[in-house]
Design an enzyme around this catalytic site. Structure first.
Site, mmCIF file in Angstrom:
data_model
loop_
_atom_site.group_PDB
_atom_site.id
_atom_site.type_symbol
_atom_site.label_atom_id
_atom_site.label_comp_id
_atom_site.label_asym_id
_atom_site.label_seq_id
_atom_site.Cartn_x
_atom_site.Cartn_y
_atom_site.Cartn_z
ATOM 1 N N ASP A 67 35.993 27.021 34.989
ATOM 2 C CA ASP A 67 35.288 26.349 36.084
ATOM 3 C C ASP A 67 34.163 25.443 35.585
ATOM 4 O OD1 ASP A 67 33.703 28.498 35.237
ATOM 5 O OD2 ASP A 67 34.135 29.693 37.019
ATOM 6 N N ASN A 135 30.404 40.135 43.501
ATOM 7 C CA ASN A 135 31.192 40.230 44.739
ATOM 8 C C ASN A 135 32.696 40.257 44.463
ATOM 9 O OD1 ASN A 135 31.801 37.610 44.059
ATOM 10 N ND2 ASN A 135 30.859 36.647 45.840
ATOM 11 N N HIS A 137 34.376 38.145 42.477
ATOM 12 C CA HIS A 137 35.045 36.866 42.190
ATOM 13 C C HIS A 137 35.504 36.776 40.733
ATOM 14 C CE1 HIS A 137 30.943 34.730 41.283
ATOM 15 N NE2 HIS A 137 31.585 34.805 40.146
ATOM 16 N N GLU A 142 35.885 32.897 45.174
ATOM 17 C CA GLU A 142 35.077 33.804 45.980
ATOM 18 C C GLU A 142 35.976 34.664 46.883
ATOM 19 O OE1 GLU A 142 32.133 34.134 45.162
ATOM 20 O OE2 GLU A 142 30.873 32.349 45.278
HETATM 21 C C1 GLP Z 1 30.002 33.176 37.173
HETATM 22 C C2 GLP Z 1 31.262 32.487 36.599
HETATM 23 C C3 GLP Z 1 32.348 33.496 36.358
HETATM 24 C C4 GLP Z 1 31.720 34.684 35.672
HETATM 25 C C5 GLP Z 1 30.872 35.423 36.658
HETATM 26 C C6 GLP Z 1 30.022 36.513 36.044
HETATM 27 O O1 GLP Z 1 29.570 32.697 38.374
HETATM 28 N N1 GLP Z 1 31.809 31.422 37.360
HETATM 29 O O2 GLP Z 1 33.391 32.919 35.579
HETATM 30 O O3 GLP Z 1 32.697 35.565 35.210
HETATM 31 O O4 GLP Z 1 30.132 34.546 37.462
HETATM 32 O O5 GLP Z 1 28.932 35.993 35.389
HETATM 33 P P1 GLP Z 1 27.996 36.847 34.443
HETATM 34 O O6 GLP Z 1 28.792 37.165 33.238
HETATM 35 O O7 GLP Z 1 26.815 35.957 34.148
HETATM 36 O O8 GLP Z 1 27.609 38.053 35.208
#
Ligand code: GLP
Length: 241
Positions: A67, A135, A137, A142
């Site tokens: 992303d 959440n 995702h 989402e």
């Molecule tokens: C982000 C990214 C995801 C990631 C997730 C967890 O928003 N878009 O690809 O896996 O949220 O992030 P973190 O590892 O900082 O908790």
């Protein structure tokens, strides 16, 4: 699902490294799906060390990131393109031309999504790295995103924006939209490795592993994938039976 519970966040990174090492040794020209966020940072550090030790090489590897924020130039310090250069690409032997990240400032965002999908169709992902949002995702898909979704523009949930505010100076600076690979793109990967760290992820992991397979928890679709490895620290694993 193969679930590995580790004593420390460092062990999570080491276990993740072993999985990547095996993949890269068995197929040096692997197509890898990569993730951003705080969870993969230590794993990327291990990969950099592995390249320095000449244990692994990315010379023939092609990568696709999950992303990118909409409206964020790849040079912006909080863009995912910048994250990837800083935490991995600039420190390993990869050809930067073989790295793919959606362009968050494309004039026609839908055309950009279509182009990403077409490119993915030509390069079947061998192994996809994932984190998980609090959440549930995956990527930026989402809750209530269709399991059939392909790369698309996402409106980020306020909970996701506030989870990610740690990377910005204020909530106003956190983008409201992103381009994300869809759930169907992710599920096409031959192998999936998900890493998660910390108590904040415990409920999402419970729902992902034990909950119904339902769009309210995007990660729950992974229950139907034939080759998923989940690497967790004890806090993230605290609600799993
Ligand atoms: C982000 C990214 C995801 C990631 C997730 C967890 O928003 N878009 O690809 O896996 O949220 O992030 P973190 O590892 O900082 O908790």
């Amino acid at each position: 699902m193969n679930i590995i519970i580790c004593k420390s966040v460092h062990d999570v990174a080491l276990q993740g490294y072993e999985v990547f090492k095996n993949q890269l040794i068995s197929k040096p020209h692997s197509v890898l799906g990569l993730a951003t966020g705080s969870s993969p940072i230590l794993l990327y550090e291990e990969l950099i060390k592995g390249v320095k030790r000449q244990e692994v090489s990315f010379k023939e590897v092609r990568t696709f990131n999950l992303d990118e924020y909409v409206g964020m130039d790849g040079q912006h310090s909080q863009s995912y393109a910048s994250f990837m250069r800083h935490h991995l690409f600039n420190q390993i032997d990869i050809d930067i031309n073989n790295t793919h990240i959606p362009n968050g400032i494309a004039i026609d965002l839908n055309a950009e999504c279509e182009l990403y999908n077409t490119t993915l169709e030509h390069h079947h992902i061998d192994m996809q790295l994932l984190g998980i949002g609090s959440n549930g995702h995956i990527g930026f898909n989402e809750p209530y995103t269709s399991f059939d979704s392909v790369t698309h523009v996402v409106k980020l949930k306020e909970s996701t924006r506030s989870d990610n505010v740690v990377f910005f100076n204020s909530i106003e600076e956190v983008p409201t939209h992103a381009i994300s690979m869809g759930i169907a793109n992710i599920m096409k990967a031959k192998k999936i490795v998900l890493i998660a760290i910390g108590k904040k992820k415990a409920q999402a992991l419970y729902n992902m592993i034990h909950g119904p397979i339902h769009e309210s928890c995007p990660g729950s679709i992974l229950q139907t994938h034939p080759d998923v490895t989940i690497i967790l620290d004890e806090e993230a694993a605290s609600k799993i039976q």
